[in-house]
Design a protein around this motif. Structure first.
Motif, mmCIF file in Angstrom:
data_model
loop_
_atom_site.group_PDB
_atom_site.id
_atom_site.type_symbol
_atom_site.label_atom_id
_atom_site.label_comp_id
_atom_site.label_asym_id
_atom_site.label_seq_id
_atom_site.Cartn_x
_atom_site.Cartn_y
_atom_site.Cartn_z
ATOM 1 N N TYR A 25 0.831 -1.200 0.000
ATOM 2 C CA TYR A 25 0.000 0.000 0.000
ATOM 3 C C TYR A 25 0.868 1.255 0.000
ATOM 4 O O TYR A 25 0.629 2.199 -0.757
ATOM 5 C CB TYR A 25 -0.937 -0.004 1.208
ATOM 6 N N VAL A 26 1.897 1.261 0.857
ATOM 7 C CA VAL A 26 2.796 2.414 0.959
ATOM 8 C C VAL A 26 3.530 2.637 -0.364
ATOM 9 O O VAL A 26 3.655 3.770 -0.834
ATOM 10 C CB VAL A 26 3.787 2.233 2.124
ATOM 11 N N THR A 27 3.984 1.556 -0.995
ATOM 12 C CA THR A 27 4.669 1.663 -2.286
ATOM 13 C C THR A 27 3.754 2.301 -3.332
ATOM 14 O O THR A 27 4.157 3.203 -4.062
ATOM 15 C CB THR A 27 5.131 0.274 -2.761
ATOM 16 N N GLY A 28 2.518 1.852 -3.396
ATOM 17 C CA GLY A 28 1.555 2.418 -4.342
ATOM 18 C C GLY A 28 1.237 3.873 -4.045
ATOM 19 O O GLY A 28 1.099 4.691 -4.966
ATOM 20 N N LEU A 29 1.131 4.208 -2.770
ATOM 21 C CA LEU A 29 0.840 5.582 -2.368
ATOM 22 C C LEU A 29 1.971 6.521 -2.794
ATOM 23 O O LEU A 29 1.724 7.589 -3.367
ATOM 24 C CB LEU A 29 0.629 5.638 -0.857
ATOM 25 N N ILE A 30 3.202 6.124 -2.532
ATOM 26 C CA ILE A 30 4.343 6.954 -2.920
ATOM 27 C C ILE A 30 4.473 7.014 -4.440
ATOM 28 O O ILE A 30 4.736 8.080 -5.006
ATOM 29 C CB ILE A 30 5.639 6.451 -2.257
ATOM 30 N N ASP A 31 4.230 5.907 -5.106
ATOM 31 C CA ASP A 31 4.308 5.886 -6.569
ATOM 32 C C ASP A 31 3.248 6.789 -7.196
ATOM 33 O O ASP A 31 3.522 7.513 -8.158
ATOM 34 C CB ASP A 31 4.151 4.452 -7.072
ATOM 35 N N GLY A 32 2.048 6.786 -6.634
ATOM 36 C CA GLY A 32 0.958 7.567 -7.208
ATOM 37 C C GLY A 32 0.907 9.018 -6.774
ATOM 38 O O GLY A 32 0.674 9.910 -7.594
ATOM 39 N N ASP A 33 1.115 9.279 -5.497
ATOM 40 C CA ASP A 33 0.939 10.630 -4.957
ATOM 41 C C ASP A 33 2.202 11.216 -4.343
ATOM 42 O O ASP A 33 2.155 12.271 -3.728
ATOM 43 C CB ASP A 33 -0.156 10.632 -3.881
ATOM 44 N N PRO A 51 18.033 15.748 0.329
ATOM 45 C CA PRO A 51 16.939 14.913 -0.198
ATOM 46 C C PRO A 51 15.656 15.110 0.599
ATOM 47 O O PRO A 51 15.683 15.553 1.748
ATOM 48 C CB PRO A 51 17.475 13.496 0.018
ATOM 49 N N ASN A 52 14.528 14.782 -0.013
ATOM 50 C CA ASN A 52 13.274 14.682 0.730
ATOM 51 C C ASN A 52 12.318 13.759 -0.005
ATOM 52 O O ASN A 52 12.398 13.603 -1.219
ATOM 53 C CB ASN A 52 12.647 16.053 1.025
ATOM 54 N N VAL A 53 11.479 13.125 0.764
ATOM 55 C CA VAL A 53 10.431 12.258 0.236
ATOM 56 C C VAL A 53 9.113 12.888 0.660
ATOM 57 O O VAL A 53 8.929 13.216 1.838
ATOM 58 C CB VAL A 53 10.545 10.827 0.808
ATOM 59 N N THR A 54 8.203 13.082 -0.283
ATOM 60 C CA THR A 54 6.922 13.710 0.027
ATOM 61 C C THR A 54 5.755 12.911 -0.542
ATOM 62 O O THR A 54 5.896 12.230 -1.558
ATOM 63 C CB THR A 54 6.826 15.149 -0.529
ATOM 64 N N VAL A 55 4.630 13.021 0.122
ATOM 65 C CA VAL A 55 3.357 12.496 -0.376
ATOM 66 C C VAL A 55 2.329 13.594 -0.129
ATOM 67 O O VAL A 55 2.213 14.103 0.983
ATOM 68 C CB VAL A 55 2.925 11.205 0.352
ATOM 69 N N ILE A 56 1.601 13.967 -1.169
ATOM 70 C CA ILE A 56 0.601 15.028 -1.074
ATOM 71 C C ILE A 56 -0.793 14.414 -1.182
ATOM 72 O O ILE A 56 -1.033 13.545 -2.016
ATOM 73 C CB ILE A 56 0.804 16.081 -2.183
ATOM 74 N N ALA A 57 -1.695 14.891 -0.334
ATOM 75 C CA ALA A 57 -3.074 14.396 -0.341
ATOM 76 C C ALA A 57 -4.019 15.544 0.010
ATOM 77 O O ALA A 57 -3.582 16.621 0.411
ATOM 78 C CB ALA A 57 -3.223 13.261 0.667
ATOM 79 N N SER A 58 -5.311 15.283 -0.121
ATOM 80 C CA SER A 58 -6.305 16.288 0.278
ATOM 81 C C SER A 58 -6.428 16.279 1.805
ATOM 82 O O SER A 58 -6.039 15.316 2.466
ATOM 83 C CB SER A 58 -7.657 15.988 -0.355
ATOM 84 N N LEU A 59 -6.978 17.343 2.344
ATOM 85 C CA LEU A 59 -7.160 17.434 3.794
ATOM 86 C C LEU A 59 -8.000 16.277 4.339
ATOM 87 O O LEU A 59 -7.826 15.862 5.481
ATOM 88 C CB LEU A 59 -7.797 18.769 4.169
ATOM 89 N N ASP A 60 -8.889 15.748 3.514
ATOM 90 C CA ASP A 60 -9.740 14.631 3.937
ATOM 91 C C ASP A 60 -8.937 13.359 4.210
ATOM 92 O O ASP A 60 -9.419 12.455 4.894
ATOM 93 C CB ASP A 60 -10.796 14.328 2.879
ATOM 94 N N ASP A 61 -7.735 13.272 3.642
ATOM 95 C CA ASP A 61 -6.904 12.077 3.783
ATOM 96 C C ASP A 61 -5.815 12.229 4.842
ATOM 97 O O ASP A 61 -4.821 11.512 4.825
ATOM 98 C CB ASP A 61 -6.273 11.719 2.434
ATOM 99 N N ARG A 62 -6.022 13.134 5.771
ATOM 100 C CA ARG A 62 -5.030 13.381 6.825
ATOM 101 C C ARG A 62 -4.648 12.104 7.568
ATOM 102 O O ARG A 62 -3.487 11.858 7.849
ATOM 103 C CB ARG A 62 -5.551 14.408 7.820
ATOM 104 N N VAL A 63 -5.624 11.257 7.873
ATOM 105 C CA VAL A 63 -5.353 10.032 8.632
ATOM 106 C C VAL A 63 -4.388 9.104 7.877
ATOM 107 O O VAL A 63 -3.568 8.431 8.491
ATOM 108 C CB VAL A 63 -6.665 9.316 9.039
ATOM 109 N N VAL A 64 -4.471 9.086 6.564
ATOM 110 C CA VAL A 64 -3.558 8.254 5.765
ATOM 111 C C VAL A 64 -2.124 8.736 5.935
ATOM 112 O O VAL A 64 -1.202 7.935 6.136
ATOM 113 C CB VAL A 64 -3.958 8.254 4.274
ATOM 114 N N LEU A 65 -1.927 10.048 5.897
ATOM 115 C CA LEU A 65 -0.572 10.585 6.056
ATOM 116 C C LEU A 65 -0.083 10.420 7.493
ATOM 117 O O LEU A 65 1.111 10.188 7.716
ATOM 118 C CB LEU A 65 -0.515 12.044 5.608
ATOM 119 N N GLU A 66 -0.990 10.511 8.467
ATOM 120 C CA GLU A 66 -0.601 10.242 9.849
ATOM 121 C C GLU A 66 -0.159 8.786 10.000
ATOM 122 O O GLU A 66 0.773 8.485 10.750
ATOM 123 C CB GLU A 66 -1.751 10.566 10.803
#
Length: 77
Positions: free
Chosen positions: A5-13, A29-44
């Protein structure tokens, strides 16, 4: 949350970036994943999964998970 799941999330977003500060002989270096505010729990959950990183809210109604230290990127991500 599992590694697939994490691999797909980083690959997609997500993205892996490198910056080269002017006048300095180093790479940041930095690694980032961007999402909408509604997806805060996923980033947490990413913070918990990796045991590192921070979450930032953007003015554009988005939220960002970011890992910025070389030690964490190489050892945990």
């Amino acid at each position: 949350m599992d590694i697939d799941y994490v691999t797909g999330l980083i690959d997609g977003d997500g993205s892996i970036n490198f910056s080269f500060p002017k006048g300095q002989r180093r790479v940041i270096p930095n690694v980032t994943v961007i999402a909408s505010l509604d997806d805060r729990v996923v980033l947490e959950d990413l913070v918990t999964f990796f045991g590192c990183g921070k979450i930032y809210e953007l003015p554009s109604q988005a939220i960002v998970f970011k890992v910025e230290t070389t030690k964490d990127i190489l050892g945990k991500v």
